[in-house]
Design a protein around this motif. Structure first.
Motif, PDB file in Angstrom:
ATOM      1  N   ARG A  57       0.799  -1.219   0.000  1.00 37.13           N
ATOM      2  CA  ARG A  57       0.000   0.000   0.000  1.00 37.13           C
ATOM      3  C   ARG A  57       0.835   1.274   0.000  1.00 37.13           C
ATOM      4  O   ARG A  57       0.338   2.327  -0.373  1.00 37.13           O
ATOM      5  CB  ARG A  57      -0.916   0.010   1.235  1.00 37.13           C
ATOM      6  N   TYR A  58       2.077   1.192   0.415  1.00 36.67           N
ATOM      7  CA  TYR A  58       2.887   2.402   0.543  1.00 36.67           C
ATOM      8  C   TYR A  58       4.356   2.041   0.380  1.00 36.67           C
ATOM      9  O   TYR A  58       4.836   1.088   0.984  1.00 36.67           O
ATOM     10  CB  TYR A  58       2.655   3.048   1.917  1.00 36.67           C
TER      11      TYR A  58
ATOM     12  N   ARG B 124       5.001  -2.983 -10.659  1.00 39.45           N
ATOM     13  CA  ARG B 124       4.125  -4.157 -10.740  1.00 39.45           C
ATOM     14  C   ARG B 124       3.471  -4.482  -9.405  1.00 39.45           C
ATOM     15  O   ARG B 124       2.328  -4.954  -9.372  1.00 39.45           O
ATOM     16  CB  ARG B 124       4.934  -5.366 -11.227  1.00 39.45           C
ATOM     17  N   ARG B 125       4.158  -4.227  -8.286  1.00 38.49           N
ATOM     18  CA  ARG B 125       3.673  -4.666  -6.981  1.00 38.49           C
ATOM     19  C   ARG B 125       2.826  -3.626  -6.262  1.00 38.49           C
ATOM     20  O   ARG B 125       1.930  -3.968  -5.500  1.00 38.49           O
ATOM     21  CB  ARG B 125       4.866  -5.031  -6.091  1.00 38.49           C
ATOM     22  N   LEU B 126       3.101  -2.348  -6.497  1.00 42.03           N
ATOM     23  CA  LEU B 126       2.497  -1.299  -5.683  1.00 42.03           C
ATOM     24  C   LEU B 126       1.047  -1.052  -6.075  1.00 42.03           C
ATOM     25  O   LEU B 126       0.713  -0.904  -7.245  1.00 42.03           O
ATOM     26  CB  LEU B 126       3.298   0.003  -5.836  1.00 42.03           C
ATOM     27  N   SER B 127       0.190  -0.984  -5.057  1.00 37.18           N
ATOM     28  CA  SER B 127      -1.221  -0.673  -5.281  1.00 37.18           C
ATOM     29  C   SER B 127      -1.679   0.490  -4.412  1.00 37.18           C
ATOM     30  O   SER B 127      -2.877   0.681  -4.226  1.00 37.18           O
ATOM     31  CB  SER B 127      -2.080  -1.912  -4.973  1.00 37.18           C
ATOM     32  N   GLY B 128      -0.719   1.257  -3.890  1.00 40.97           N
ATOM     33  CA  GLY B 128      -1.059   2.394  -3.040  1.00 40.97           C
ATOM     34  C   GLY B 128      -0.278   3.622  -3.447  1.00 40.97           C
ATOM     35  O   GLY B 128      -0.405   4.112  -4.567  1.00 40.97           O
TER      36      GLY B 128
ATOM     37  N   THR C   3      -1.147   1.999  -8.970  1.00 40.35           N
ATOM     38  CA  THR C   3      -0.781   2.964  -7.942  1.00 40.35           C
ATOM     39  C   THR C   3      -1.786   4.111  -7.916  1.00 40.35           C
ATOM     40  O   THR C   3      -2.226   4.593  -8.964  1.00 40.35           O
ATOM     41  CB  THR C   3       0.629   3.515  -8.204  1.00 40.35           C
ATOM     42  N   THR C   4      -2.138   4.562  -6.698  1.00 42.30           N
ATOM     43  CA  THR C   4      -3.137   5.628  -6.552  1.00 42.30           C
ATOM     44  C   THR C   4      -2.510   7.013  -6.395  1.00 42.30           C
ATOM     45  O   THR C   4      -3.090   8.001  -6.832  1.00 42.30           O
ATOM     46  CB  THR C   4      -4.036   5.350  -5.342  1.00 42.30           C
ATOM     47  N   LYS C   5      -1.314   7.096  -5.770  1.00 43.63           N
ATOM     48  CA  LYS C   5      -0.671   8.385  -5.550  1.00 43.63           C
ATOM     49  C   LYS C   5       0.821   8.267  -5.841  1.00 43.63           C
ATOM     50  O   LYS C   5       1.456   7.291  -5.436  1.00 43.63           O
ATOM     51  CB  LYS C   5      -0.878   8.864  -4.113  1.00 43.63           C
ATOM     52  N   ILE C   6       1.363   9.270  -6.504  1.00 50.00           N
ATOM     53  CA  ILE C   6       2.796   9.299  -6.823  1.00 50.00           C
ATOM     54  C   ILE C   6       3.350  10.670  -6.462  1.00 50.00           C
ATOM     55  O   ILE C   6       2.802  11.699  -6.873  1.00 50.00           O
ATOM     56  CB  ILE C   6       3.058   9.003  -8.315  1.00 50.00           C
ATOM     57  N   TRP C   7       4.448  10.650  -5.691  1.00 50.60           N
ATOM     58  CA  TRP C   7       5.162  11.870  -5.323  1.00 50.60           C
ATOM     59  C   TRP C   7       6.613  11.686  -5.739  1.00 50.60           C
ATOM     60  O   TRP C   7       7.307  10.802  -5.244  1.00 50.60           O
ATOM     61  CB  TRP C   7       5.057  12.129  -3.819  1.00 50.60           C
ATOM     62  N   LEU C   8       7.100  12.528  -6.646  1.00 50.84           N
ATOM     63  CA  LEU C   8       8.476  12.461  -7.121  1.00 50.84           C
ATOM     64  C   LEU C   8       9.168  13.783  -6.847  1.00 50.84           C
ATOM     65  O   LEU C   8       8.721  14.837  -7.323  1.00 50.84           O
ATOM     66  CB  LEU C   8       8.533  12.153  -8.620  1.00 50.84           C
TER      67      LEU C   8
ATOM     68  N   HIS D  77      -3.682  11.044  -7.607  1.00 50.87           N
ATOM     69  CA  HIS D  77      -2.857  12.168  -7.175  1.00 50.87           C
ATOM     70  C   HIS D  77      -1.460  12.022  -7.786  1.00 50.87           C
ATOM     71  O   HIS D  77      -0.843  10.961  -7.672  1.00 50.87           O
ATOM     72  CB  HIS D  77      -2.727  12.226  -5.652  1.00 50.87           C
ATOM     73  N   LEU D  78      -0.963  13.098  -8.378  1.00 56.33           N
ATOM     74  CA  LEU D  78       0.385  13.115  -8.927  1.00 56.33           C
ATOM     75  C   LEU D  78       1.047  14.429  -8.546  1.00 56.33           C
ATOM     76  O   LEU D  78       0.509  15.514  -8.814  1.00 56.33           O
ATOM     77  CB  LEU D  78       0.357  12.966 -10.451  1.00 56.33           C
ATOM     78  N   CYS D  79       2.218  14.331  -7.919  1.00 55.18           N
ATOM     79  CA  CYS D  79       2.969  15.515  -7.498  1.00 55.18           C
ATOM     80  C   CYS D  79       4.400  15.386  -8.007  1.00 55.18           C
ATOM     81  O   CYS D  79       5.104  14.426  -7.667  1.00 55.18           O
ATOM     82  CB  CYS D  79       2.951  15.655  -5.975  1.00 55.18           C
TER      83      CYS D  79
END
Length: 369
Positions: free
Chosen positions: A104-105, A127-131, A162-167, A187-189
């Protein structure tokens, strides 16, 4: 030892010392789901790469003293965090050994990251992340951001679940994936990003490839000369310090909040163009220059809150700078809430002293017989 009422308190059960001959401790008898929740409360417990090399982090060391059963629980954790500096090969081993039903994170902090340091584990995470994904690249020596492309660029994999990405990438370049759909991204930041081709940012975040994107934030970005987004789902859009931006096109029927501060360096030879179509916009933060010849707002009838650029109370350039703010205010006939910053330029001490002398001289002349 007896209480004052004569009763003898019951003896507390002793926890084993974790040795080979000790009995199972009470904590290890708890259900596995509850043990995982306990571990999640400990800081840095998810640095599982340390465990792979039999060098557990301090919190895992403490739990491992209770029972060897705790040593495998990290594989079932839904949240993983790797503080800087992180070994990319150990991150890969952890993700490959992770057995939880869902991740999830994931937070990874790297130091002076390179494309080679992300290649071993980033595709596995996709491939693995769902959060949520949080990737932060820190630098030891801060140099010019304009030459950041010299450190190379990597292609961001398509995080389908993935639901949220912060780079926050610093001087590390990145290119958006040329194919694939972010089917669950909301959400994308992007912070301190140097964008490379061939896929443009606007193409990657528009509805065909991000059908459920609701919030998009881009702060301090290079390589975005033309940003065009057409999104049916976008609710909030924040664009600040997009260096070199020449054309901005926003078509977002569901957009409610828009924050733009990108065109501060325009000149007579450099006139960026902006076209905004957001009929349901309610909150507008436009701290950029506004010229109706180059900035076009569509039919905006629901605007409730406006934050305009700063207004110079006095000064040599007040008239020219304030004209942008006045034009923006004139465009919207009715505004429920207005936020306007009044700027009083600092007056030098020599000028203050000159004004004071002039006032004293005028007073003496008035009193002269």
């Amino acid at each position: 030892m007896e209480h004052c009422d004569g009763e003898i308190p019951a003896k507390r059960p002793k926890l084993s010392d974790g040795g080979e001959g000790g009995s199972e401790d009470c904590l290890s008898a708890l259900p596995e789901d509850l043990l995982i929740q306990i571990i999640l409360k400990l800081r840095d417990v998810a640095v599982a790469a340390q465990t792979m090399s039999h060098l557990p982090p301090c919190s895992m060391s403490l739990t491992s003293l209770l029972s060897s059963r705790w040593r495998r629980l990290w594989r079932l954790l839904p949240r993983l965090s790797f503080p800087s500096p992180s070994d990319p090969q150990r991150i890969r081993l952890v993700l490959e050994s992770h057995d939880a039903p869902a991740l999830r994170y994931l937070k990874v902090s790297v130091l002076d990251g390179t494309p080679d340091s992300l290649a071993p584990w980033l595709p596995i995470a996709a491939r693995r992340l769902s959060g949520s994904l949080c990737l932060i690249n820190s630098v030891i020596q801060k140099g010019s951001e304009d030459t950041a492309g010299e450190r190379g660029a990597f292609e961001l994999p398509c995080f389908e679940n993935t639901t949220k990405i912060w780079l926050d990438l610093g001087p590390l370049g990145v290119s958006m994936p040329s194919s694939g759909v972010f089917t669950k991204l909301t959400h994308l930041c992007l912070v301190r990003v140097h964008l490379h081709g061939p896929c443009r940012l606007g193409e990657a975040v528009s509805s065909p490839r991000c059908p459920y994107l609701r919030r998009l934030t881009v702060h301090s970005a290079w390589g975005v000369g033309n940003f065009t987004i057409h999104s049916e789902s976008l609710k909030q859009l924040k664009l600040t310090n997009l260096h070199g931006l020449q054309q901005l096109t926003v078509i977002a029927p569901a957009l409610i909040l828009l924050n733009v501060n990108c065109f501060a360096k325009r000149s007579s030879n450099n006139q960026p163009v902006a076209n905004i179509s957001a009929p349901h916009l309610e909150f507008l933060d436009w701290r950029d220059v506004y010229d109706p010849r180059f900035t076009k707002f569509g039919n905006i009838e629901n605007l409730k809150w406006l934050h305009a650029s700063s207004f110079l109370v006095y000064g040599q350039y007040a008239k020219r700078i304030n004209s942008y703010c006045v034009r923006l205010l004139q465009f919207f006939e009715i505004i429920q809430s207005l936020r306007l910053k009044l700027v009083y330029l600092r007056v030098s001490s020599s000028l203050c002293e000159l004004c004071h002398r002039c006032v004293n001289m005028d007073s003496k002349l008035r009193n002269y017989p």
